[in-house]
Design a protein around this motif. Structure first.
Motif, PDB file in Angstrom:
ATOM      1  N   PRO A  60      41.397  57.918  25.627  1.00 41.64           N
ATOM      2  CA  PRO A  60      40.477  57.891  24.471  1.00 41.64           C
ATOM      3  C   PRO A  60      41.152  58.450  23.217  1.00 41.64           C
ATOM      4  O   PRO A  60      40.813  59.527  22.730  1.00 41.64           O
ATOM      5  N   MET A  61      42.118  57.707  22.690  1.00 43.76           N
ATOM      6  CA  MET A  61      42.959  58.208  21.619  1.00 43.76           C
ATOM      7  C   MET A  61      42.163  58.532  20.359  1.00 43.76           C
ATOM      8  O   MET A  61      42.442  59.520  19.670  1.00 43.76           O
ATOM      9  N   ASP A  62      41.159  57.708  20.036  1.00 44.65           N
ATOM     10  CA  ASP A  62      40.346  57.982  18.850  1.00 44.65           C
ATOM     11  C   ASP A  62      39.686  59.341  18.929  1.00 44.65           C
ATOM     12  O   ASP A  62      39.599  60.067  17.934  1.00 44.65           O
ATOM     13  N   LYS A  63      39.213  59.691  20.101  1.00 46.39           N
ATOM     14  CA  LYS A  63      38.566  60.987  20.308  1.00 46.39           C
ATOM     15  C   LYS A  63      39.591  62.120  20.293  1.00 46.39           C
ATOM     16  O   LYS A  63      39.382  63.157  19.655  1.00 46.39           O
TER      17      LYS A  63
ATOM     18  N   GLN B  29      47.692  66.309  18.605  1.00 49.02           N
ATOM     19  CA  GLN B  29      46.526  67.142  18.891  1.00 49.02           C
ATOM     20  C   GLN B  29      46.755  68.583  18.447  1.00 49.02           C
ATOM     21  O   GLN B  29      45.875  69.211  17.839  1.00 49.02           O
TER      22      GLN B  29
ATOM     23  N   SER C 170      40.862  62.741  16.674  1.00 51.68           N
ATOM     24  CA  SER C 170      39.898  62.809  15.569  1.00 51.68           C
ATOM     25  C   SER C 170      39.858  64.220  14.988  1.00 51.68           C
ATOM     26  O   SER C 170      40.090  65.203  15.689  1.00 51.68           O
TER      27      SER C 170
ATOM     28  N   LYS D 112      46.371  68.877  14.724  1.00 50.13           N
ATOM     29  CA  LYS D 112      44.991  68.784  14.252  1.00 50.13           C
ATOM     30  C   LYS D 112      44.214  70.076  14.550  1.00 50.13           C
ATOM     31  O   LYS D 112      43.350  70.490  13.776  1.00 50.13           O
TER      32      LYS D 112
ATOM     33  N   LYS E  86      43.153  53.626  29.978  1.00 47.13           N
ATOM     34  CA  LYS E  86      43.059  53.635  28.522  1.00 47.13           C
ATOM     35  C   LYS E  86      42.644  55.022  28.054  1.00 47.13           C
ATOM     36  O   LYS E  86      41.489  55.438  28.245  1.00 47.13           O
TER      37      LYS E  86
ATOM     38  N   ILE F 125      51.334  55.904  17.007  1.00 47.98           N
ATOM     39  CA  ILE F 125      50.047  56.513  16.699  1.00 47.98           C
ATOM     40  C   ILE F 125      50.300  57.553  15.608  1.00 47.98           C
ATOM     41  O   ILE F 125      51.415  58.046  15.455  1.00 47.98           O
TER      42      ILE F 125
ATOM     43  N   ILE G  19      48.488  60.702  12.691  1.00 46.12           N
ATOM     44  CA  ILE G  19      47.420  61.523  12.123  1.00 46.12           C
ATOM     45  C   ILE G  19      47.847  61.932  10.721  1.00 46.12           C
ATOM     46  O   ILE G  19      49.008  61.748  10.329  1.00 46.12           O
TER      47      ILE G  19
END
Length: 218
Positions: A210-213, A162, A216, A165, A208, A139, A141
């Protein structure tokens, strides 16, 4: 702590997969130094004694760990005492000779499963036999123009992404290294990311995240 905290160990499978993908040295040669240290011993260091004494109560709770790491008085061996681990040497020799298969599906695996059962662990022979290395996609960023990659779940690698970001929203350079504002931002970023670690770090076969969230910019 204790036998119920043990899960199926995947490290050897992972190392074997990396070795098979293009190692420059033979599998057996990678074990030589460790086998020598386990067979012939090493002198107990200040660090060894510190961590052994710090965990003496946990080590003493099991006769095997007590015999391996503690002296007759229930404490770490004196500084400079030769620490030998012949059982570990035998295990390493079996893996060096027969590969990761020995650990998961061979005679060594049967011994491990018997040992786990005898101390009340829930990991069994079927769990060991079912263990295979996986090669998941990373994954990633962007952080201030750089791409930063990490391991996906079930790893908790997403927490570092995270944190970055969150920190990207602040002018950390202007704060100055080690200032109260700088430390405050980094600590709070980690606290918030670690809350999500507790919520979402899990086996992707069963949950699962919520990796997109989570990763982001928003």
């Amino acid at each position: 702590n204790g036998p119920l905290s043990a899960s199926t160990p995947g490290m050897i499978a992972g190392i074997a997969a990396m070795h098979a993908s293009g190692a420059s040295r033979s599998w057996e040669s990678l074990f030589e130094a460790a086998i020598d240290a386990a067979s012939n011993g090493f002198a107990a260091t200040h660090a060894y004694r510190y961590f052994t004494n710090e965990n003496a109560a946990r080590l003493a709770a099991d006769r095997n760990t007590a015999a391996t790491f503690l002296g007759p008085d229930g404490k770490a061996p004196a500084l400079g005492t030769l620490v030998r681990q012949p059982a570990l040497a035998a295990t390493l020799k079996a893996i060096a000779r027969d590969g990761a298969e020995a650990f998961y599906r061979g005679k060594l695996a049967a011994r491990i499963a018997d040992g786990l059962a005898s101390c009340g662990a829930i990991v069994g022979a079927d769990d060991l036999a079912a263990c295979h290395a996986e090669k998941p996609e990373p994954i990633a960023i962007t952080y201030r123009g750089f791409e930063v990659r990490q391991t996906p779940p079930n790893s908790m690698g997403f927490t570092l992404l995270q944190e970055l970001k969150i920190v990207e929203c602040f002018d950390v350079a202007a704060m100055g290294f080690g200032t109260s504002d700088h430390v405050h931002v980094l600590v709070e970023a980690k606290k918030r990311a670690f809350l999500d670690r507790e919520r979402h770090a899990a086996d992707p076969r069963h949950y699962k995240a919520p990796m997109d969230k989570l990763l982001s910019a928003d």
